[in-house]
Design an enzyme around this catalytic site. Structure first.
Site, PDB file in Angstrom:
ATOM      1  N   ARG A  64       1.171  -8.480  -0.523  1.00 47.39           N
ATOM      2  CA  ARG A  64       1.149  -7.213  -1.264  1.00 47.39           C
ATOM      3  C   ARG A  64       2.455  -6.971  -2.024  1.00 47.39           C
ATOM      4  NH1 ARG A  64      -2.620  -3.172   0.046  1.00 47.39           N
ATOM      5  NH2 ARG A  64      -4.503  -4.186   0.747  1.00 47.39           N
ATOM      6  N   ASP A  90      -8.392  -8.580  -5.321  1.00 52.19           N
ATOM      7  CA  ASP A  90      -8.585  -7.974  -3.999  1.00 52.19           C
ATOM      8  C   ASP A  90      -9.605  -8.789  -3.229  1.00 52.19           C
ATOM      9  OD1 ASP A  90      -7.827  -5.248  -2.526  1.00 52.19           O
ATOM     10  OD2 ASP A  90      -9.861  -5.835  -1.978  1.00 52.19           O
TER      11      ASP A  90
HETATM   12  O1  CP3 Z   1       0.353  -8.497  -4.336  1.00 45.61           O
HETATM   13  C1  CP3 Z   1      -0.625  -8.906  -3.701  1.00 45.61           C
HETATM   14  O2  CP3 Z   1      -0.595  -9.118  -2.471  1.00 45.61           O
HETATM   15  C2  CP3 Z   1      -1.858  -9.315  -4.450  1.00 45.61           C
HETATM   16  C3  CP3 Z   1      -2.925  -8.424  -4.504  1.00 45.61           C
HETATM   17  C4  CP3 Z   1      -3.746  -8.026  -3.289  1.00 45.61           C
HETATM   18  C5  CP3 Z   1      -4.387  -6.762  -3.220  1.00 45.61           C
HETATM   19  N1  CP3 Z   1      -5.181  -6.746  -2.115  1.00 45.61           N
HETATM   20  C6  CP3 Z   1      -4.265  -5.692  -4.221  1.00 45.61           C
HETATM   21  C7  CP3 Z   1      -4.504  -4.303  -3.801  1.00 45.61           C
HETATM   22  C8  CP3 Z   1      -4.126  -8.741  -2.147  1.00 45.61           C
HETATM   23  C9  CP3 Z   1      -3.698 -10.114  -1.670  1.00 45.61           C
HETATM   24  C10 CP3 Z   1      -5.037  -7.912  -1.423  1.00 45.61           C
HETATM   25  C11 CP3 Z   1      -5.698  -8.338  -0.173  1.00 45.61           C
HETATM   26  C12 CP3 Z   1      -6.437  -7.353   0.612  1.00 45.61           C
HETATM   27  N2  CP3 Z   1      -7.194  -6.311   0.183  1.00 45.61           N
HETATM   28  C13 CP3 Z   1      -6.536  -7.409   2.015  1.00 45.61           C
HETATM   29  C14 CP3 Z   1      -5.951  -8.484   2.876  1.00 45.61           C
HETATM   30  C15 CP3 Z   1      -4.506  -8.252   3.094  1.00 45.61           C
HETATM   31  C16 CP3 Z   1      -4.214  -7.150   4.046  1.00 45.61           C
HETATM   32  O3  CP3 Z   1      -3.472  -6.254   3.639  1.00 45.61           O
HETATM   33  O4  CP3 Z   1      -4.692  -7.219   5.171  1.00 45.61           O
HETATM   34  C17 CP3 Z   1      -7.339  -6.325   2.428  1.00 45.61           C
HETATM   35  C18 CP3 Z   1      -7.715  -5.975   3.851  1.00 45.61           C
HETATM   36  C19 CP3 Z   1      -7.763  -5.652   1.255  1.00 45.61           C
HETATM   37  C20 CP3 Z   1      -8.653  -4.477   1.181  1.00 45.61           C
HETATM   38  C21 CP3 Z   1      -7.994  -3.306   0.550  1.00 45.61           C
HETATM   39  N3  CP3 Z   1      -7.664  -3.217  -0.781  1.00 45.61           N
HETATM   40  C22 CP3 Z   1      -7.601  -2.097   1.183  1.00 45.61           C
HETATM   41  C23 CP3 Z   1      -7.766  -1.782   2.663  1.00 45.61           C
HETATM   42  C24 CP3 Z   1      -7.048  -1.286   0.184  1.00 45.61           C
HETATM   43  C25 CP3 Z   1      -6.605   0.136   0.304  1.00 45.61           C
HETATM   44  C26 CP3 Z   1      -5.317   0.284   1.013  1.00 45.61           C
HETATM   45  C27 CP3 Z   1      -4.218   0.541   0.035  1.00 45.61           C
HETATM   46  O5  CP3 Z   1      -3.152  -0.091   0.176  1.00 45.61           O
HETATM   47  O6  CP3 Z   1      -4.415   1.383  -0.820  1.00 45.61           O
HETATM   48  C28 CP3 Z   1      -7.054  -2.025  -1.027  1.00 45.61           C
HETATM   49  C29 CP3 Z   1      -6.522  -1.582  -2.317  1.00 45.61           C
HETATM   50  C30 CP3 Z   1      -5.493  -2.455  -2.971  1.00 45.61           C
HETATM   51  N4  CP3 Z   1      -5.600  -3.809  -3.128  1.00 45.61           N
HETATM   52  C31 CP3 Z   1      -4.280  -2.015  -3.577  1.00 45.61           C
HETATM   53  C32 CP3 Z   1      -3.663  -3.173  -4.100  1.00 45.61           C
HETATM   54  C33 CP3 Z   1      -2.376  -3.261  -4.874  1.00 45.61           C
HETATM   55  C34 CP3 Z   1      -3.793  -0.593  -3.700  1.00 45.61           C
HETATM   56  C35 CP3 Z   1      -4.603  -0.030  -4.817  1.00 45.61           C
HETATM   57  C36 CP3 Z   1      -4.025   0.973  -5.723  1.00 45.61           C
HETATM   58  O7  CP3 Z   1      -3.190   0.678  -6.586  1.00 45.61           O
HETATM   59  O8  CP3 Z   1      -4.523   2.097  -5.656  1.00 45.61           O
END
Ligand code: CP3
Length: 350
Positions: free
Chosen positions: A27, A76
């Site tokens: 992330r 994602d």
């Molecule tokens: O920089 C990076 O790591 C690359 C991008 C990336 C995202 N999601 C972008 C994202 C990666 C590798 C992920 C993986 C992901 N997504 C996982 C596995 C990693 C982990 O953290 O366990 C999971 C479980 C998800 C599912 C997911 N996506 C959730 C639970 C959420 C909401 C939580 C949050 O942080 O808001 C997301 C949204 C998400 N995916 C964001 C980002 C940058 C935040 C979105 C925003 O800008 O509003």
């Protein structure tokens, strides 16, 4: 077999000697960065990932701002559920929401067959743009969710505390569960292989929530499906990182399932985790993401503790034990990169 890779990150994946420990952060692109928040005012997360030029730009942000040794594709893990026929939304403050979750065998029958190359073509386009833009010392990591973690979202309809519905299906309808896991394993294998063909130089399989399972349930209901994907990627010669959290008791089984690199979270000291997965495999980790909020002197001792436990052995990639949290001070993250690069193990310093 390819010739020896040059980039530190790829060398460490292969357990080759490196000039400094490579470091990147799960992330590493996201809301803690001002340049990300600025773009997010204009576009939703899903709009950003569907536009290759924008997704590539976001992927580059932490590479430029932090000096990390690898880039991770901006996408994602939930994207494949859209072509499978599920509705996906990222609701404010709630995280992902799937409006039509899977609850029965009939729901599984309704899933559409997918082909990553066409159904998720925008991801491959992003990868192709990035391979032109990234410096050669900064390899691009592709990724996918692992079948268990993805299935948990598809069944629960979003994030979950106890995975009750997921485990209920797994335990009371094992054949139905097996059918869903088969479908996901096939789709995710195809997706990762398409990313490799497009130019991803490593991939990570995120089994973020697998720590909810006992070793017995993991071995029976999850391991064979993850193993299928991991073996298929390993056959391409591109390194694959196998990652979970809260999974200390599962580490030997996750190693058995496969992976060139095994991710370790902070709940187990790095040296103990490395022993559990076997010293003949590379490891990634394992700073607690909340340590990044600590005062610089405290943060330094935490970073040094991880590095001391790695002890300069080839095959350590520095990372957090899980993703960067919202509100993390960017200068602390940059400072960690500098500390990791400057660190000399006791044997080298002597
Ligand atoms: O920089 C990076 O790591 C690359 C991008 C990336 C995202 N999601 C972008 C994202 C990666 C590798 C992920 C993986 C992901 N997504 C996982 C596995 C990693 C982990 O953290 O366990 C999971 C479980 C998800 C599912 C997911 N996506 C959730 C639970 C959420 C909401 C939580 C949050 O942080 O808001 C997301 C949204 C998400 N995916 C964001 C980002 C940058 C935040 C979105 C925003 O800008 O509003």
């Amino acid at each position: 077999m390819n010739s020896e890779p040059e980039a530190r990150f790829l060398r460490a994946c292969r357990r080759l000697p490196v000039d400094a420990t490579p470091v990147w952060f799960m992330r590493q692109a996201g809301r803690y960065m001002p340049e990300y928040r600025q773009l997010r005012e204009k576009y939703s997360l899903l709009e950003m990932v569907h536009q290759p030029e924008i997704a590539a730009q976001v992927t580059m942000q932490p590479v430029c701002a932090l000096g990390v040794d690898a880039a991770i594709l901006f996408a994602d893990i939930l994207l494949p559920v859209i072509p499978l026929g599920l509705s996906l939304e990222f609701a404010k403050g709630e995280g992902p929401v799937i409006g039509n979750p899977i609850r029965s065998g009939q729901d599984i029958d309704r899933l559409r067959p997918i082909q990553a190359e066409s159904d998720l073509g925008f991801v491959m386009d992003t990868i192709r743009i990035l391979r032109k833009e990234l410096p050669s010392g900064v390899p691009l990591i592709g990724f996918a969710g692992a079948p268990f973690t993805l299935a948990s979202y598809m069944i629960e309809g979003g994030s979950s505390r106890d995975y009750r519905l997921t485990k209920e299906l797994m335990l009371s309808e094992p054949d139905t569960w097996g059918r869903l896991m088969d479908r996901l394993a096939a789709a995710l294998e195809d997706y990762l292989l398409a990313q490799v063909r497009a130019g991803a130089q490593a991939v990570q399989l995120f089994d973020s929530w697998v720590g909810a399972l006992s070793p017995g349930d993991y071995a029976t209901h999850v391991l064979p499906y993850s193993a299928r994907i991991l073996k298929a990627v390993e056959a391409t010669d591109v390194p694959v990182i196998h990652f979970g959290t809260g999974n200390a008791t599962l580490l030997p089984l996750m190693r058995q399932a496969g992976g060139t690199v095994i991710g370790l979270d902070w709940r187990i000291p790095l040296d103990q985790g490395w022993k559990l997965v076997g010293e003949d495999v590379a490891v990634q980790g394992n700073l607690d993401p909340t340590d990044l909020f600590a005062a610089p002197t405290v943060l330094r001792t935490r970073v040094e503790d991880v590095l001391r436990r790695a002890a300069g052995r080839p095959g350590h990639i520095f990372n957090l034990g899980h993703g960067i949290l919202q509100g993390t001070p960017v200068d602390h993250v940059r400072h960690v990169v500098e500390m990791v690069h400057a660190y000399k193990s006791e044997s080298e310093a002597a």
